[in-house]
Design an enzyme around this catalytic site. Structure first.
Site, mmCIF file in Angstrom:
data_model
loop_
_atom_site.group_PDB
_atom_site.id
_atom_site.type_symbol
_atom_site.label_atom_id
_atom_site.label_comp_id
_atom_site.label_asym_id
_atom_site.label_seq_id
_atom_site.Cartn_x
_atom_site.Cartn_y
_atom_site.Cartn_z
ATOM 1 N N ASP A 189 82.373 30.863 14.176
ATOM 2 C CA ASP A 189 82.184 29.524 14.740
ATOM 3 C C ASP A 189 81.423 29.641 16.064
ATOM 4 O O ASP A 189 81.957 30.130 17.054
ATOM 5 C CB ASP A 189 83.550 28.872 14.988
ATOM 6 C CG ASP A 189 83.401 27.439 15.495
ATOM 7 O OD1 ASP A 189 83.343 26.538 14.654
ATOM 8 O OD2 ASP A 189 83.324 27.242 16.723
ATOM 9 N N TYR A 244 76.861 27.351 23.228
ATOM 10 C CA TYR A 244 77.466 28.641 23.590
ATOM 11 C C TYR A 244 76.382 29.662 23.984
ATOM 12 O O TYR A 244 76.697 30.687 24.587
ATOM 13 C CB TYR A 244 78.312 29.227 22.449
ATOM 14 C CG TYR A 244 79.468 28.355 21.987
ATOM 15 C CD1 TYR A 244 79.853 27.214 22.690
ATOM 16 C CD2 TYR A 244 80.177 28.673 20.843
ATOM 17 C CE1 TYR A 244 80.897 26.420 22.254
ATOM 18 C CE2 TYR A 244 81.231 27.890 20.396
ATOM 19 C CZ TYR A 244 81.583 26.763 21.105
ATOM 20 O OH TYR A 244 82.617 25.975 20.655
ATOM 21 N N LYS A 278 76.898 23.920 16.093
ATOM 22 C CA LYS A 278 77.141 22.536 16.532
ATOM 23 C C LYS A 278 75.998 22.043 17.398
ATOM 24 O O LYS A 278 75.437 22.823 18.191
ATOM 25 C CB LYS A 278 78.445 22.447 17.337
ATOM 26 C CG LYS A 278 79.585 23.290 16.795
ATOM 27 C CD LYS A 278 80.879 23.081 17.548
ATOM 28 C CE LYS A 278 81.924 24.108 17.143
ATOM 29 N NZ LYS A 278 81.820 25.421 17.790
ATOM 30 N N HIS A 298 78.944 18.063 18.156
ATOM 31 C CA HIS A 298 79.923 18.779 18.991
ATOM 32 C C HIS A 298 80.890 17.825 19.698
ATOM 33 O O HIS A 298 82.094 18.080 19.757
ATOM 34 C CB HIS A 298 79.164 19.631 20.014
ATOM 35 C CG HIS A 298 79.890 20.833 20.510
ATOM 36 N ND1 HIS A 298 79.253 22.005 20.829
ATOM 37 C CD2 HIS A 298 81.200 21.049 20.746
ATOM 38 C CE1 HIS A 298 80.158 22.887 21.238
ATOM 39 N NE2 HIS A 298 81.341 22.337 21.203
HETATM 40 P P1 NAD Z 1 91.707 30.354 22.132
HETATM 41 O O1 NAD Z 1 92.890 29.438 22.045
HETATM 42 O O2 NAD Z 1 91.231 31.045 20.914
HETATM 43 O O3 NAD Z 1 92.067 31.375 23.262
HETATM 44 C C1 NAD Z 1 91.208 32.435 23.584
HETATM 45 C C2 NAD Z 1 91.840 33.229 24.732
HETATM 46 O O4 NAD Z 1 93.171 33.596 24.371
HETATM 47 C C3 NAD Z 1 91.092 34.528 24.950
HETATM 48 O O5 NAD Z 1 90.063 34.358 25.903
HETATM 49 C C4 NAD Z 1 92.180 35.447 25.453
HETATM 50 O O6 NAD Z 1 92.329 35.259 26.831
HETATM 51 C C5 NAD Z 1 93.408 34.932 24.756
HETATM 52 N N1 NAD Z 1 93.750 35.725 23.545
HETATM 53 C C6 NAD Z 1 93.072 35.819 22.372
HETATM 54 N N2 NAD Z 1 93.727 36.601 21.500
HETATM 55 C C7 NAD Z 1 94.845 37.016 22.151
HETATM 56 C C8 NAD Z 1 95.923 37.853 21.776
HETATM 57 N N3 NAD Z 1 96.002 38.392 20.556
HETATM 58 N N4 NAD Z 1 96.903 38.069 22.697
HETATM 59 C C9 NAD Z 1 96.865 37.509 23.911
HETATM 60 N N5 NAD Z 1 95.859 36.693 24.324
HETATM 61 C C10 NAD Z 1 94.864 36.464 23.450
HETATM 62 O O7 NAD Z 1 90.568 29.520 22.862
HETATM 63 P P2 NAD Z 1 89.052 29.188 22.688
HETATM 64 O O8 NAD Z 1 88.181 30.386 22.741
HETATM 65 O O9 NAD Z 1 88.808 28.114 23.658
HETATM 66 O O10 NAD Z 1 88.970 28.559 21.223
HETATM 67 C C11 NAD Z 1 88.630 29.304 20.054
HETATM 68 C C12 NAD Z 1 87.333 28.820 19.479
HETATM 69 O O11 NAD Z 1 87.372 27.415 19.255
HETATM 70 C C13 NAD Z 1 86.129 28.995 20.422
HETATM 71 O O12 NAD Z 1 85.688 30.311 20.522
HETATM 72 C C14 NAD Z 1 85.159 28.050 19.769
HETATM 73 O O13 NAD Z 1 84.601 28.640 18.623
HETATM 74 C C15 NAD Z 1 86.061 26.885 19.399
HETATM 75 N N6 NAD Z 1 86.051 25.815 20.437
HETATM 76 C C16 NAD Z 1 85.482 24.625 20.112
HETATM 77 C C17 NAD Z 1 85.451 23.596 21.023
HETATM 78 C C18 NAD Z 1 84.826 22.289 20.638
HETATM 79 O O14 NAD Z 1 84.640 21.421 21.507
HETATM 80 N N7 NAD Z 1 84.502 22.083 19.396
HETATM 81 C C19 NAD Z 1 85.991 23.761 22.304
HETATM 82 C C20 NAD Z 1 86.584 24.987 22.617
HETATM 83 C C21 NAD Z 1 86.627 25.993 21.657
#
Ligand code: NAD
Length: 278
Positions: free
Chosen positions: A46, A51, A76, A109
């Site tokens: 994704d 990004y 997106k 998005h």
């Molecule tokens: P997430 O909830 O996946 O959290 C990521 C963070 O959690 C990492 O940076 C790390 O600090 C921690 N983490 C990850 N794995 C872990 C583990 N096993 N143990 C402990 N900590 C851990 O947050 P995200 O990156 O914001 O969201 C995931 C994906 O969602 C993004 O990469 C993106 O693709 C999507 N996204 C979309 C939108 C949108 O507006 N459509 C917005 C934000 C994110």
């Protein structure tokens, strides 16, 4: 043995329920992170124009030795490109950056109700063109509230295949998820770990202790059992492998309910009704 369930979208296309998100992964780190994910068995990536790492996602897939058809790729539309001509150009630029002639899924998005006169229908019609041309195998939206989805329903022809919204134990999104279920729109849960904020919750820690799993694995499993599509992000190889290792255990109905009760309608990101994309 990892076995990722598939979800069939409302147009018959199939999406792996679990994938890898690359928001906030620096371009210089993206090839390594996506390569680690593909080696660990992820088959769904994704990304987004905003990004800034589509080219590196494409490069990692090309280097992986996997066929293009084996990896489900989402991107997106940039918030700066909602005008129809801009959206067409932006979509072309996505395909070019990814080095592919189609994406599996392309999303608006953000709805940006305070911008472009709130005209999401004109933007959506450009995605419909890409869909009819086969250059986007599925099209959908992100951060849409029911009122935005109703507006599309009234003014356009194709129902979004997915709505990608913020969902985690502190923001269970009951209303939007119920609306999507009623209209055959699959829910993708972004920030599934609440960007890590939910992992120290005692309820989650205690379930993790009992299950012999980590808090992150428990939360990701909660999403899977609720039926949402998830793609956690990490650049740490051990965490990338940890996050996909969730298909060999099950939470009880009580565990799922106890985690759902942590809801406090608390966002980590912007409010879609107010956000103007800048
Ligand atoms: P997430 O909830 O996946 O959290 C990521 C963070 O959690 C990492 O940076 C790390 O600090 C921690 N983490 C990850 N794995 C872990 C583990 N096993 N143990 C402990 N900590 C851990 O947050 P995200 O990156 O914001 O969201 C995931 C994906 O969602 C993004 O990469 C993106 O693709 C999507 N996204 C979309 C939108 C949108 O507006 N459509 C917005 C934000 C994110």
């Amino acid at each position: 043995m990892t076995s990722i369930p598939d979800i069939t979208l409302n147009n018959g296309q199939v999406i792996p329920q679990f994938g890898f998100g690359v928001f906030l992964i620096e371009p210089k780190d993206t090839v390594a992170a996506v390569s680690t994910a593909l080696q660990a068995g992820y088959r769904h990536i994704d990304t987004a124009e905003m990004y800034g790492n589509e080219a590196e996602v494409g490069e990692a897939i090309a280097k992986s030795g996997l066929d293009r058809g084996e990896v489900f790729v989402t991107s997106k539309l940039s918030n700066d490109a909602h005008e129809p001509d801009d959206a067409r150009q932006a979509f072309d630029a996505t395909l070019k950056a990814l080095g592919t002639d189609y994406v599996d899924l392309f999303l608006i998005h953000w709805p940006l109700p305070a911008r472009y006169g709130g005209d999401i229908a004109a933007t959506w019609q450009v995605l419909e063109e890409a869909y009819r041309e086969g250059r986007a195998r599925s099209i959908g939206v992100s951060n849409f509230q029911p009122r935005h989805l109703r507006r599309l329903h009234g003014e356009t022809q194709i129902i979004p295949a997915v709505n990608q919204i913020e969902v985690h134990p502190y923001l269970t999104q009951d209303e939007v998820r119920a609306f999507c279920a009623e209209h055959q729109i699959a829910v993708e849960a972004w920030s599934p770990l609440g960007k890590g904020t939910v992992l120290s919750e005692p309820v989650i820690q205690s379930i993790a202790g009992r299950a012999g799993k980590t808090p992150a694995q428990v939360v990701l499993r909660w999403h899977i059992q609720r039926g949402d599509i998830v793609f956690p992000k990490s650049v740490t190889p051990d965490r990338i492998r940890e996050n996909i290792d969730i298909f060999d255990f099950e939470l009880s109905a009580t565990d799922v309910e106890d985690i759902t009760l942590l809801n406090k309608n608390q966002r980590t990101g912007p409010d879609p009704d107010k956000f103007d994309g800048r």
